[in-house]
Design a protein around this motif. Structure first.
Motif, PDB file in Angstrom:
ATOM      1  N   ASN A 152       0.841  -1.197   0.000  1.00 18.09           N
ATOM      2  CA  ASN A 152       0.000   0.000   0.000  1.00 18.09           C
ATOM      3  C   ASN A 152       0.870   1.240   0.000  1.00 18.09           C
ATOM      4  OD1 ASN A 152       0.022   1.410   2.793  1.00 18.09           O
ATOM      5  ND2 ASN A 152      -0.124  -0.765   3.296  1.00 18.09           N
ATOM      6  N   MET A 202       0.567   4.045   1.472  1.00 16.49           N
ATOM      7  CA  MET A 202       0.633   4.903   2.644  1.00 16.49           C
ATOM      8  C   MET A 202       2.036   4.943   3.239  1.00 16.49           C
ATOM      9  SD  MET A 202      -3.003   4.134   4.543  1.00 16.49           S
ATOM     10  CE  MET A 202      -2.794   5.400   5.792  1.00 16.49           C
ATOM     11  N   CYS A 228       4.016   7.285   1.255  1.00 14.53           N
ATOM     12  CA  CYS A 228       3.587   8.665   1.514  1.00 14.53           C
ATOM     13  C   CYS A 228       4.172   9.173   2.823  1.00 14.53           C
ATOM     14  CB  CYS A 228       2.064   8.741   1.557  1.00 14.53           C
ATOM     15  SG  CYS A 228       1.256   8.385  -0.020  1.00 14.53           S
ATOM     16  N   SER A 246      -4.480   0.152  -3.819  1.00 12.18           N
ATOM     17  CA  SER A 246      -3.852   0.239  -2.511  1.00 12.18           C
ATOM     18  C   SER A 246      -4.937   0.364  -1.469  1.00 12.18           C
ATOM     19  CB  SER A 246      -2.931   1.464  -2.455  1.00 12.18           C
ATOM     20  OG  SER A 246      -2.438   1.664  -1.142  1.00 12.18           O
ATOM     21  N   CYS A 247      -4.982  -0.576  -0.544  1.00 12.78           N
ATOM     22  CA  CYS A 247      -5.991  -0.540   0.513  1.00 12.78           C
ATOM     23  C   CYS A 247      -5.324  -0.903   1.823  1.00 12.78           C
ATOM     24  CB  CYS A 247      -7.151  -1.489   0.217  1.00 12.78           C
ATOM     25  SG  CYS A 247      -8.556  -1.259   1.314  1.00 12.78           S
ATOM     26  N   PHE A 248      -5.199   0.060   2.700  1.00 11.96           N
ATOM     27  CA  PHE A 248      -4.471  -0.127   3.945  1.00 11.96           C
ATOM     28  C   PHE A 248      -5.101  -1.229   4.786  1.00 11.96           C
ATOM     29  CE2 PHE A 248      -3.404   1.139   8.368  1.00 11.96           C
ATOM     30  CZ  PHE A 248      -2.040   0.976   8.259  1.00 11.96           C
ATOM     31  N   SER A 280      -5.968  -6.038  -1.670  1.00 11.16           N
ATOM     32  CA  SER A 280      -5.048  -4.927  -1.814  1.00 11.16           C
ATOM     33  C   SER A 280      -5.162  -4.292  -3.193  1.00 11.16           C
ATOM     34  CB  SER A 280      -3.606  -5.390  -1.568  1.00 11.16           C
ATOM     35  OG  SER A 280      -3.201  -6.323  -2.547  1.00 11.16           O
ATOM     36  N   SER A 305      -9.007   0.396  -3.949  1.00 11.71           N
ATOM     37  CA  SER A 305      -8.488   1.748  -3.768  1.00 11.71           C
ATOM     38  C   SER A 305      -9.088   2.320  -2.490  1.00 11.71           C
ATOM     39  CB  SER A 305      -8.859   2.622  -4.976  1.00 11.71           C
ATOM     40  OG  SER A 305      -8.272   2.115  -6.162  1.00 11.71           O
ATOM     41  N   ASP A 336      -5.541   5.929   1.829  1.00 11.61           N
ATOM     42  CA  ASP A 336      -4.367   5.861   0.966  1.00 11.61           C
ATOM     43  C   ASP A 336      -4.320   7.045   0.006  1.00 11.61           C
ATOM     44  OD1 ASP A 336      -5.523   3.230   1.753  1.00 11.61           O
ATOM     45  OD2 ASP A 336      -3.634   2.460   0.974  1.00 11.61           O
ATOM     46  N   HIS A 337      -5.475   7.380  -0.559  1.00 14.19           N
ATOM     47  CA  HIS A 337      -5.486   8.397  -1.606  1.00 14.19           C
ATOM     48  C   HIS A 337      -5.494   9.815  -1.066  1.00 14.19           C
ATOM     49  CE1 HIS A 337      -6.282   4.804  -3.911  1.00 14.19           C
ATOM     50  NE2 HIS A 337      -5.928   5.495  -4.979  1.00 14.19           N
ATOM     51  N   CYS A 374     -13.584   2.220   0.533  1.00 16.31           N
ATOM     52  CA  CYS A 374     -12.760   1.919  -0.622  1.00 16.31           C
ATOM     53  C   CYS A 374     -13.655   1.694  -1.838  1.00 16.31           C
ATOM     54  CB  CYS A 374     -11.888   0.681  -0.382  1.00 16.31           C
ATOM     55  SG  CYS A 374     -12.834  -0.808   0.022  1.00 16.31           S
TER      56      CYS A 374
END
Length: 219
Positions: A38, A40, A43, A88-90, A115, A118, A122-123, A175
């Protein structure tokens, strides 16, 4: 929340210190986004480097940390769909039922496939990382990564609310799936979504903040 050498848990590796990030330290041939990775963590690493550099101007540290940071940002941009979404999915939870996706007989496979979703947190964080990444790219003289951050940031600025805000209850979706045409939406409510709004929160109108506040009060 920090290890013995000052490294931040989850985002940085205890053994190698602040410049050895477990997610930024992937090989030159990067793993496709999804399948358990992911954005995150990347980031957070961008935020760490940005805060460090713009507090003390240490260009030696910027030069050491920027190549992996820039590669991660460009990889994320290269995997983004037309709306700026990445897979990406935390947390890697199994959201197959909520998102209308066929389940695998193996629960582990379900979590891995999840995972590919979305996630809202994350976004929101990715938008902020694009803004900070663009500033770092300017400091590093990296026009390619600057363009990637500006392009992806613009897509997320335009699409985040239409994709992730649920007008039915006045709060965020958990998500969506798939990234190129997010027709499946998981309405699960997690108040922790607000924690990821740093950066993107500055774009929300007072009316949108009021709706979010009203929802939280009702909960």
């Amino acid at each position: 929340s920090r290890g013995p050498n000052g490294a931040v848990t989850m985002s940085l590796d205890y053994d190698w210190g602040p410049l050895h990030d477990q997610n930024l330290n992937h090989p030159l041939i990067d793993r496709p986004l999804g399948a358990g990775w992911n954005v995150m963590h990347d980031c957070w690493a961008v935020e760490n480097l940005h805060e460090y550099f713009f507090r003390n101007g240490d260009r030696e540290t910027l030069a050491a940390g920027w190549p992996a940071t820039a590669r991660a940002l460009r990889t994320i941009r290269g995997n983004a769909g037309s709306r700026g979404l990445v897979e990406s999915c935390f947390g890697g939870a199994d959201y197959s039922v909520q998102c209308g996706r066929p389940q695998s007989p193996d629960p582990c496979d379900n979590r891995t496939i999840s995972s590919r979703l979305s996630g809202v947190e994350d976004h929101a964080l990715l938008f902020h990382a694009c803004q900070l990444g663009a500033e770092l790219a300017c400091a590093a003289g990296d026009r390619e990564t600057l363009a990637a951050c500006r392009e992806l940031g613009a897509l997320l600025e335009q699409n985040f609310m239409p994709v992730f805000f649920n007008p039915e209850n006045g709060f965020f979706l958990d998500c969506v799936w798939p990234k190129d045409n997010p027709v499946h939406r998981n309405p699960l409510v997690r108040l922790t979504a607000l924690m990821a709004m740093v950066g993107y929160a500055e774009l929300l109108s007072m009316g949108e903040w009021q709706r979010l506040a009203d929802f939280v009060v009702r909960r």
